[in-house]
Design a protein around this motif. Structure first.
Motif, PDB file in Angstrom:
ATOM      1  N   ARG A  84       0.847  -1.196   0.000  1.00  0.00           N
ATOM      2  CA  ARG A  84       0.000   0.000   0.000  1.00  0.00           C
ATOM      3  C   ARG A  84       0.875   1.236   0.000  1.00  0.00           C
ATOM      4  O   ARG A  84       1.901   1.280   0.655  1.00  0.00           O
ATOM      5  CB  ARG A  84      -0.879   0.038   1.244  1.00  0.00           C
ATOM      6  CG  ARG A  84      -1.999  -0.936   1.233  1.00  0.00           C
ATOM      7  CD  ARG A  84      -2.961  -0.685   2.343  1.00  0.00           C
ATOM      8  NE  ARG A  84      -2.290  -0.452   3.625  1.00  0.00           N
ATOM      9  CZ  ARG A  84      -2.899  -0.084   4.728  1.00  0.00           C
ATOM     10  NH1 ARG A  84      -4.189   0.105   4.727  1.00  0.00           N
ATOM     11  NH2 ARG A  84      -2.238   0.102   5.836  1.00  0.00           N
ATOM     12  N   ARG A  85       0.452   2.230  -0.730  1.00  0.00           N
ATOM     13  CA  ARG A  85       1.166   3.509  -0.716  1.00  0.00           C
ATOM     14  C   ARG A  85       0.748   4.291   0.512  1.00  0.00           C
ATOM     15  O   ARG A  85      -0.418   4.293   0.895  1.00  0.00           O
ATOM     16  CB  ARG A  85       0.849   4.316  -1.969  1.00  0.00           C
ATOM     17  CG  ARG A  85       1.445   3.705  -3.198  1.00  0.00           C
ATOM     18  CD  ARG A  85       1.230   4.652  -4.367  1.00  0.00           C
ATOM     19  NE  ARG A  85       1.824   4.087  -5.549  1.00  0.00           N
ATOM     20  CZ  ARG A  85       2.947   4.534  -6.087  1.00  0.00           C
ATOM     21  NH1 ARG A  85       3.549   5.557  -5.559  1.00  0.00           N
ATOM     22  NH2 ARG A  85       3.437   3.961  -7.155  1.00  0.00           N
ATOM     23  N   ARG A  86       1.720   4.974   1.093  1.00  0.00           N
ATOM     24  CA  ARG A  86       1.417   5.812   2.243  1.00  0.00           C
ATOM     25  C   ARG A  86       0.725   7.076   1.760  1.00  0.00           C
ATOM     26  O   ARG A  86       1.078   7.639   0.728  1.00  0.00           O
ATOM     27  CB  ARG A  86       2.698   6.163   2.969  1.00  0.00           C
ATOM     28  CG  ARG A  86       3.339   4.939   3.597  1.00  0.00           C
ATOM     29  CD  ARG A  86       4.654   5.268   4.187  1.00  0.00           C
ATOM     30  NE  ARG A  86       4.481   6.146   5.346  1.00  0.00           N
ATOM     31  CZ  ARG A  86       5.467   6.465   6.155  1.00  0.00           C
ATOM     32  NH1 ARG A  86       6.662   6.017   5.933  1.00  0.00           N
ATOM     33  NH2 ARG A  86       5.258   7.258   7.176  1.00  0.00           N
TER      34      ARG A  86
END
Length: 69
Positions: A5-7
């Motif tokens: 997941r991208r922050r």
């Protein structure tokens, strides 16, 4: 399949490239009076004193210095 997941935000980065360069340059200068060499605590305290960062943990300084050696 697993995906990372991208922050949503890059986090609270205290040291960017400019600050890192300044700290490295500082570490190459003579140590403060009464000290034989720079310690990461001294570097962290001096970086705050000189206004490079508002606050920084000595471990953060150590990690950035370790990358450059």
């Amino acid at each position: 399949m697993l995906e990372r997941r991208r922050r949503s935000s890059p986090g609270n980065l205290k040291i960017d490239g400019d600050v890192e360069a300044r700290v490295i340059a500082l570490a190459r200068t003579d140590a403060p009076e009464g000290h034989d060499h720079w310690t990461v605590r001294l570097l962290a305290d001096k970086a705050v004193e000189l206004g490079y960062v508002e606050s920084v943990c000595p471990a953060t300084i150590a990690n950035h210095l370790k990358k450059t050696r």
